[in-house]
Scaffold this motif. Structure first.
Motif, PDB file in Angstrom:
ATOM      1  N   ASN A 185     -22.519  -2.005  25.095  1.00  0.00           N
ATOM      2  CA  ASN A 185     -22.849  -2.403  26.473  1.00  0.00           C
ATOM      3  C   ASN A 185     -22.536  -3.858  26.772  1.00  0.00           C
ATOM      4  OD1 ASN A 185     -25.169  -0.358  25.465  1.00  0.00           O
ATOM      5  ND2 ASN A 185     -24.750   0.016  27.636  1.00  0.00           N
ATOM      6  N   THR A 186     -22.542  -4.697  25.755  1.00  0.00           N
ATOM      7  CA  THR A 186     -22.460  -6.145  25.954  1.00  0.00           C
ATOM      8  C   THR A 186     -21.259  -6.732  25.222  1.00  0.00           C
ATOM      9  OG1 THR A 186     -23.982  -6.348  24.090  1.00  0.00           O
ATOM     10  CG2 THR A 186     -24.940  -6.454  26.309  1.00  0.00           C
ATOM     11  N   PRO A 187     -20.912  -7.972  25.518  1.00  0.00           N
ATOM     12  CA  PRO A 187     -19.815  -8.620  24.790  1.00  0.00           C
ATOM     13  C   PRO A 187     -20.123  -8.768  23.304  1.00  0.00           C
ATOM     14  CG  PRO A 187     -20.305  -9.813  26.816  1.00  0.00           C
ATOM     15  CD  PRO A 187     -21.404  -8.805  26.627  1.00  0.00           C
ATOM     16  N   GLU A 188     -19.068  -8.817  22.521  1.00  0.00           N
ATOM     17  CA  GLU A 188     -19.189  -9.011  21.073  1.00  0.00           C
ATOM     18  C   GLU A 188     -19.397 -10.493  20.798  1.00  0.00           C
ATOM     19  OE1 GLU A 188     -16.765  -6.515  17.945  1.00  0.00           O
ATOM     20  OE2 GLU A 188     -15.639  -8.289  18.513  1.00  0.00           O
ATOM     21  N   LEU A 189     -20.407 -10.800  19.983  1.00  0.00           N
ATOM     22  CA  LEU A 189     -20.702 -12.196  19.648  1.00  0.00           C
ATOM     23  C   LEU A 189     -19.880 -12.672  18.459  1.00  0.00           C
ATOM     24  CD1 LEU A 189     -24.598 -12.166  20.008  1.00  0.00           C
ATOM     25  CD2 LEU A 189     -22.905 -12.965  21.671  1.00  0.00           C
ATOM     26  N   LYS A 190     -19.751 -11.831  17.438  1.00  0.00           N
ATOM     27  CA  LYS A 190     -18.971 -12.186  16.251  1.00  0.00           C
ATOM     28  C   LYS A 190     -18.705 -10.929  15.437  1.00  0.00           C
ATOM     29  CE  LYS A 190     -22.860 -13.140  13.128  1.00  0.00           C
ATOM     30  NZ  LYS A 190     -23.428 -14.095  12.145  1.00  0.00           N
ATOM     31  N   THR A 191     -17.775 -11.064  14.484  1.00  0.00           N
ATOM     32  CA  THR A 191     -17.517  -9.981  13.538  1.00  0.00           C
ATOM     33  C   THR A 191     -17.496 -10.559  12.126  1.00  0.00           C
ATOM     34  OG1 THR A 191     -15.119 -10.250  13.719  1.00  0.00           O
ATOM     35  CG2 THR A 191     -16.155  -8.639  15.186  1.00  0.00           C
ATOM     36  N   VAL A 192     -17.895  -9.725  11.168  1.00  0.00           N
ATOM     37  CA  VAL A 192     -17.869 -10.106   9.762  1.00  0.00           C
ATOM     38  C   VAL A 192     -17.192  -8.985   8.989  1.00  0.00           C
ATOM     39  CG1 VAL A 192     -19.228 -10.640   7.705  1.00  0.00           C
ATOM     40  CG2 VAL A 192     -19.954 -11.515   9.945  1.00  0.00           C
TER      41      VAL A 192
END
Length: 865
Positions: A185-192
């Motif tokens: 639903n929301t923007p992605e903050l970060k990926t690991v």
């Protein structure tokens, strides 16, 4: 009836499998979680691999215990949970008991005091295969994951307080194979990235109900939507990305129109739109991540019909209107779902007409789709008590159409500006909160100074609608109201507050007179004695009307000159209703419809032909079958000679929309060999290259070719269906497969429906044409009865209760009896069959009474031709 076992395992590990079955003995409050605690925030952590059949996850729910209790209830279904722990001033390892109402009771050995706590649950679950919850689908051999949580299927994906009043922030963290795209639903903050897996951390949502949480996982590509105040993308498979441009071009104007109307900016941080290859509905308004059936979102701008473009714009407008109405302001409970859908439908029509007046969407009359159903005694009000999801789905189509028509009537009565101001005030007051229908009614009353609550309450909390009788005495018009009912039905007396607008004229002078008919009768003094009267100006009323015979004849004689296209279309529908009520004979109705087939506007011709087809299904028998075919074929032939079999360059879209109806009638009713051969030729061309066939007639040609086709035709269609990357073509082929006329081929298509080539959400399309012709319907009925066990397991759960409508509808008492006998034996496992059977019985009996009463009149008319 199967009862779920209650299992309790203490402290360490709970193995909890939540069954599909429900007990029908549960009382109203047992379908809602006990009000001993409420959530304030929920984090959901999921590990998802589309290549697998199961998934795992954990959730943390910050909640407030409201009173002393030894248990907490939340919603749950289909998952297995472990390590359930409540952390607060006093910790507790919880045990769980599964209830018969898709709830889970979490119990503590000691009393839990009021206060703030954190609830932690680990769980595993299978991916759903019936297009609900968190489900897996295969498209062109590639696996994808999607969600469909409305009405109450978030509980299939993770433990949750799955009710609309629990409107809280959610936050998702999703771990998936690193070659997969992941959306929420929301923007992605970060990926690991760790090894072959990537963990995607998403932003927290504003307060939303659980049914609006959404995600998608798969090998997607993105098309950026330019010109919106927030980030937006059209998300598709790589092969279908070229079809994303139309929606991407239309969406900014739609969003801007809605922002202007509501007076509030779009309330979420992004607006992604996902084309879903397997989807049980048209679309779903998930906050910030709207999902669409592919054939709605993905439209070939150059080669698609105006029908496809209008559908796309209208559905996008509907879903985006929900971002305010339903998402920003949410119902407290499902009894107000009607208002969510009614408002979005009403708003979509307004936006579509404003942006694309050439579509002619203002000529649509949503009330025509449902008034016959609404008149039945078995139909409930669209605002009604809700206990289960079956209650929600019962009459949901009525909620869309009746609700939007009633809102249009009220807007017409109080004025557009007062209506708009009321909506804006309501939105600002309840933003990010829950509200009820009465809150909106009061807002509209305040801005208009009119008794809006009495009008809306009378139409929304009662089933059926008024029949307004109109009599003229010079300049005086007398109005009276009664409940509309089919002749021979003893319906209870009811009273409405009805905004009535009378259109009247004499010579070149035309005026309107308005009155709120809130008693049994009323009188209006007109400005002059009229030559003619039309009791529903601009066809905005949700009521039927009847004139005295002389006035009705005068109106009919002048209709082409004094009534608008919309009003003429409404006249047709009103006349058909008068037959049902016993206020017009069958012969006179056919005479009236015959006149409108000669109308100058193709949309009027189309409606008249449609109603003639409807009456044929009632009155046809062995004695008049040939006469019916000649009557309908002649009318269709005359129109087709006027407009042509093939499209002319620059012709108006209304003609293009009418042509397939005329071609279909000539092929199926007239057995016109020239048309049939043309259909086979065009179908073969369509299989080779869909862009080389008129998009308006393509689907009709495929159905004709199927009905008169052979084994080679079937093989050609199934191969094309399995390989096409065009969602429009896929749907056309699905529906055509349901029309094969040969016995062996019809049964072969039904068996094909049960293979993995056809998804659960596609089944309603491939079942659509099997009731055409008595012999084909009989084969279909026997196939359903024989294959019921497998069929019931594959259909989406909300579709199953409607299955008796496929086998017992029509005008045949024998079909009804066989259907009743078969499905009554299934009531223990599917109680919702009871509702469908009740409605079916009333519908069939109404039809039988109508045929008995009016067959002689109809036959007399047909013999005169």
């Amino acid at each position: 009836m199967k009862n779920n076992h209650i299992s309790v395992l203490k402290k360490s590990i709970l193995a909890l499998s939540i069954s599909f079955s429900l007990s029908v003995a549960a009382q109203a409050n047992e379908f809602q979680v006990a009000k001993v605690a409420k959530p304030n925030f929920q984090h959901v952590n999921l590990t998802l691999d589309p290549a697998k059949e199961n998934f795992s996850g954990s959730t943390t729910i910050e909640l407030e215990v409201l009173k002393k209790t030894k248990f907490i209830e939340l919603s749950g279904r289909d998952y297995t949970a472990q390590l359930i722990k409540l952390i607060g001033d006093e910790n507790c390892d919880l045990t769980a008991a599964m209830l018969e109402t898709h709830k889970v009771r979490l119990e503590c050995e000691h009393e839990i005091k009021p206060g703030s706590y954190t609830l932690n649950i680990d769980f595993t679950a299978p991916f759903n295969k019936q297009s609900v919850g968190l489900y897996k689908t295969i498209d062109k051999e590639l696996p994808y994951l999607f969600t469909q949580f409305e009405m109450s299927d978030a509980r299939r994906a993770f433990p949750v307080f799955d009710e609309p009043s629990y409107k809280i922030p959610f936050q998702l963290t999703i771990t998936a194979p690193k070659d997969q795209k992941v959306y929420a639903n929301t923007p992605e903050l970060k990926t690991v990235v760790v090894g072959d897996m990537t963990t995607h951390y998403f932003d927290k949502t504003p307060p939303i109900p659980s049914y609006l949480v959404a995600l998608a996982v798969g090998p997607f590509v993105e098309t950026k939507v330019e010109g919106m105040p927030i980030e937006g993308r059209i998300i598709t498979s790589k092969e279908k990305q070229k079809l994303a441009k139309y929606a991407a071009d239309e969406m900014p104007a739609i969003l801007a129109t809605l922002e202007d109307y509501f007076g509030i900016p779009y309330p979420y941080k992004k607006l992604d739109s996902v084309g879903v290859p397997e989807f049980p509905f048209g679309a779903m308004e998930n906050a910030g991540l709207v999902t669409y059936r592919e054939d709605i979102l993905l439209v070939d701008n150059k080669n698609s019909s105006q029908n496809a473009k209008q559908t796309s714009v209208s559905v996008v407008a509907h879903e985006l209107a929900h971002q305010w109405y339903g998402n920003l302001v949410t119902m407290k409970w499902w009894n107000d779902l009607w208002l969510n859908e009614a408002f979005a439908s009403w708003m979509a029509a307004k936006v579509t007409h404003k942006l694309h007046p050439e579509f002619g969407s203002d000529l649509s009359l949503p009330q025509n789709n449902v008034m016959a159903m609404d008149a039945r005694l078995s139909t409930k009000p669209i605002r009604k008590p809700i206990k289960t999801e079956d209650d929600i789905m019962d009459g949901l189509g009525l909620a869309y159409s009746k609700g939007s028509a009633v809102l249009s009537m009220v807007e017409n009565w109080i004025g557009e500006e007062a209506f708009k101001k009321g909506i804006q005030a309501y939105m600002k007051e309840f933003a990010f909160k829950n509200a009820s229908a009465s809150d909106l009614w009061n807002a509209l009353a305040k801005t208009s100074g009119k008794d809006v609550p009495s009008v809306l309450k009378s139409f929304i909390e009662q089933s059926s609608f008024p029949l307004v009788a109109v009599k003229q005495d010079g300049k005086t018009i007398s109005l009276s109201q009664s409940r509309f009912a089919n002749k021979g039905v003893d319906a209870p007396a009811q009273l409405w507050s009805v905004p009535v607008t009378i259109k009247y004229g004499r010579g070149d002078e035309v005026k309107e007179a308005k009155v709120l008919l809130n008693s049994d009768s009323a009188k209006i003094e007109l400005d002059f004695e009229p030559q003619w009267i039309y009791p529903d100006a601009n066809a905005m009323g949700y009521y039927r009307w009847v004139l005295e015979d002389k006035q009705l004849d005068t109106l009919l004689a002048n209709a082409a000159d004094v009534l608008s296209v919309r009003e003429r279309r409404a006249f047709i529908s009103a006349s058909d209703a008068l037959l049902d009520a016993g206020l017009m004979s069958g012969g006179n109705l056919l005479k009236t419809l015959g006149q409108f087939i000669e109308d100058a506007h193709p949309r009027v011709v189309s409606m008249a032909l449609g109603y003639i087809q409807s009456q044929k299904s009632v009155f046809i028998d062995e004695s008049n079958e040939d006469v019916w075919a000649k009557f309908i074929t002649k009318k269709a032939q005359n129109a087709l000679e006027k407009y042509g079999v093939t499209a002319k360059k620059g012709e108006e879209a209304a003609i293009s929309k009418l042509r397939p109806q005329l071609i279909s009638l000539l092929a199926f009713e007239g057995k016109d060999k020239t048309i049939i051969n043309l259909a086979k030729k065009e179908s073969a061309q369509y299989i080779k290259d869909t862009t080389k066939v008129d998009p308006y007639t393509a689907g009709t040609y495929l159905e004709i070719a199927a009905y008169y086709g052979d084994k080679k035709q079937l093989t050609s269609f199934t191969k094309a269906f399995e390989t096409t990357q065009d969602p429009q073509a896929r749907t056309n082929l699905l529906m055509a497969l349901s029309y094969f006329g040969n016995e062996h081929l019809q049964l072969q298509t039904l068996d094909y429906m049960m293979t993995d080539k056809i998804t659960a959400s596609d089944m309603r399309y491939i079942m659509s044409g099997h009731t055409y012709k008595k012999t084909r319907k009989a084969r279909f009925q026997n196939w359903v009865y024989t294959n019921y066990d497998a069929l019931s397991k594959k259909l989406p759960p909300f579709s199953l209760p409607h299955l008796p409508s496929y086998t017992g509808s029509g005008c045949d008492a024998k079909d009804l009896k066989v259907t009743q006998d078969f499905f009554k034996a299934k009531l223990d496992e599917t109680p919702a069959f009871g509702r469908t059977l009740s409605k079916l019985e009333e519908s069939v009996n109404d039809c039988i009474r109508l045929k008995s009463r009016e067959l002689a009149s109809v036959n007399q008319f047909l013999k005169q031709l």
